[in-house]
Design a protein around this motif. Structure first.
Motif, PDB file in Angstrom:
ATOM      1  N   LYS A 107     -18.592  82.283   3.017  1.00 43.34           N
ATOM      2  CA  LYS A 107     -19.091  80.953   2.652  1.00 43.34           C
ATOM      3  C   LYS A 107     -20.040  81.039   1.462  1.00 43.34           C
ATOM      4  O   LYS A 107     -20.003  80.204   0.549  1.00 43.34           O
ATOM      5  N   GLU A 108     -20.892  82.047   1.484  1.00 41.70           N
ATOM      6  CA  GLU A 108     -21.814  82.235   0.364  1.00 41.70           C
ATOM      7  C   GLU A 108     -21.053  82.551  -0.924  1.00 41.70           C
ATOM      8  O   GLU A 108     -21.447  82.127  -2.011  1.00 41.70           O
ATOM      9  N   ALA A 109     -19.953  83.259  -0.797  1.00 38.65           N
ATOM     10  CA  ALA A 109     -19.187  83.656  -1.982  1.00 38.65           C
ATOM     11  C   ALA A 109     -18.456  82.483  -2.610  1.00 38.65           C
ATOM     12  O   ALA A 109     -18.437  82.340  -3.840  1.00 38.65           O
ATOM     13  N   VAL A 110     -17.859  81.617  -1.784  1.00 36.55           N
ATOM     14  CA  VAL A 110     -17.053  80.524  -2.341  1.00 36.55           C
ATOM     15  C   VAL A 110     -17.900  79.311  -2.686  1.00 36.55           C
ATOM     16  O   VAL A 110     -17.564  78.549  -3.598  1.00 36.55           O
ATOM     17  N   PHE A 170     -16.671  74.235   3.086  1.00 35.25           N
ATOM     18  CA  PHE A 170     -16.392  73.288   4.164  1.00 35.25           C
ATOM     19  C   PHE A 170     -15.123  73.682   4.923  1.00 35.25           C
ATOM     20  O   PHE A 170     -15.010  73.448   6.125  1.00 35.25           O
ATOM     21  N   LEU A 171     -14.160  74.257   4.221  1.00 30.26           N
ATOM     22  CA  LEU A 171     -12.908  74.661   4.860  1.00 30.26           C
ATOM     23  C   LEU A 171     -13.088  75.852   5.788  1.00 30.26           C
ATOM     24  O   LEU A 171     -12.203  76.148   6.608  1.00 30.26           O
ATOM     25  N   LEU A 172     -14.214  76.538   5.680  1.00 28.47           N
ATOM     26  CA  LEU A 172     -14.477  77.708   6.507  1.00 28.47           C
ATOM     27  C   LEU A 172     -15.336  77.384   7.723  1.00 28.47           C
ATOM     28  O   LEU A 172     -15.751  78.308   8.442  1.00 28.47           O
ATOM     29  N   GLU A 173     -15.605  76.110   7.942  1.00 31.46           N
ATOM     30  CA  GLU A 173     -16.319  75.698   9.152  1.00 31.46           C
ATOM     31  C   GLU A 173     -15.288  75.574  10.273  1.00 31.46           C
ATOM     32  O   GLU A 173     -14.708  74.527  10.517  1.00 31.46           O
ATOM     33  N   PHE A 174     -15.068  76.664  10.973  1.00 31.34           N
ATOM     34  CA  PHE A 174     -13.957  76.745  11.927  1.00 31.34           C
ATOM     35  C   PHE A 174     -14.139  75.826  13.129  1.00 31.34           C
ATOM     36  O   PHE A 174     -13.153  75.425  13.747  1.00 31.34           O
ATOM     37  N   HIS A 175     -15.368  75.508  13.470  1.00 31.67           N
ATOM     38  CA  HIS A 175     -15.554  74.601  14.606  1.00 31.67           C
ATOM     39  C   HIS A 175     -15.061  73.197  14.262  1.00 31.67           C
ATOM     40  O   HIS A 175     -14.621  72.452  15.143  1.00 31.67           O
ATOM     41  N   GLY A 176     -15.109  72.843  12.991  1.00 31.94           N
ATOM     42  CA  GLY A 176     -14.543  71.572  12.569  1.00 31.94           C
ATOM     43  C   GLY A 176     -13.029  71.559  12.749  1.00 31.94           C
ATOM     44  O   GLY A 176     -12.443  70.538  13.125  1.00 31.94           O
ATOM     45  N   TRP A 177     -12.379  72.701  12.491  1.00 33.01           N
ATOM     46  CA  TRP A 177     -10.934  72.803  12.735  1.00 33.01           C
ATOM     47  C   TRP A 177     -10.630  72.705  14.230  1.00 33.01           C
ATOM     48  O   TRP A 177      -9.585  72.177  14.618  1.00 33.01           O
TER      49      TRP A 177
END
Length: 265
Positions: free
Chosen positions: A231-234, A240-247
């Motif tokens: 997340k820090e890298a992108v 936002f796409l790496l917030e897996f709980h949202g998925w």
């Protein structure tokens, strides 16, 4: 499994104490100062969409009330989950998790015997006592893993019953309803769902929920080792796409909708 998160890595410009039993991998108050977990809060929108769609169909096509109440409980879960992730407070967490237990009990009620308007009374008693006792124990002891285990038991029961009861989809085109009324010469019959329609719905539901569970587990296990550095890298907005709980919110809500439709459409 207990989610952990390093609160020191989050922006903490907020005016209330965050005392929830769990904290997910999303940085807290990082986007706006009045929402604890931004993506995890807004992603509950999908619960509201799917459940509103289900309630609309339940009214439009005159589904039995148990199906309407199932979608209604999913709507309540969406609201409670948004309040929980938006505040990260204990009592808002209860508004998320307690409806999950009682809502899942209604789902079990729906899928125990889809050919009957009313499952047996013993099942009603069990599905009332189980979430009540689980909630009472959880409220007193405040152990997050206990809720997670109690919820998993219900999800497994739903999946097993859903799989077993797929036999109804390949039976005759007409299924007996309201056996009491039938004995009085007032039987009502409804069209069974053709197997060609039910099978895709069933597999969509199963794949969606399994995928949601995978995102949930990954959010817990990979938070520090992979997700936070990535997340820090992108950076924003890709993180936002790496917030897996949202998925998890999106896919679990999607999984519930076709699951209920396989029993009555």
């Amino acid at each position: 499994m207990q989610p952990f998160h390093n609160s020191s890595a989050s922006v903490a410009h907020h005016t209330w104490e965050t005392n929830a039993l769990v904290d997910w991998c999303e940085d807290n108050f990082a986007v706006v100062a009045f929402i604890a977990e931004f993506v995890n809060t807004l992603s509950n929108f999908w619960y509201l969409v799917f459940s509103a769609f289900g309630m609309y169909n339940a009214i439009r096509y005159r589904y039995e009330k148990r199906f309407f109440y199932s979608y209604f409980m999913l709507f309540v879960v969406g609201i409670g989950s948004a309040l929980f992730h938006g505040t990260l407070t204990y009592y808002m967490q209860l508004l998320d998790e307690v409806p999950m237990l009682f809502g899942s009990a209604i789902f079990i009620y729906c899928c125990y015997s889809p050919s009957l308007p009313r499952p047996p009374r013993w099942l009603v008693a069990v599905l009332t006592i189980y979430p009540t006792v689980a909630t009472s124990w959880y409220f007193y002891h405040r152990v997050a893993e206990f809720f997670q285990n109690a919820y998993v038991v219900e999800v497994v029961a739903i999946t097993v019953l859903n799989t077993v009861n797929r036999k109804y989809f390949t039976q005759a085109k007409r299924v007996e309803q309201l056996p009491r009324a039938a004995s009085a010469g007032q039987g009502r019959f409804v069209d069974a769902i053709p197997s060609s329609d039910a099978d895709p719905l069933f597999f969509v539901s199963l794949v969606a929920y399994l995928s949601a569970s995978a995102f949930w587990v990954a959010d817990n296990l990979l938070c520090y080792s992979h997700l936070l550095p990535l997340k820090e890298a992108v950076g924003y907005p890709l993180r936002f796409l790496l917030e897996f709980h949202g998925w998890w919110h999106l896919l679990s809500g999607l999984g519930m909708c076709p699951f209920l439709l396989t029993f009555w459409r």
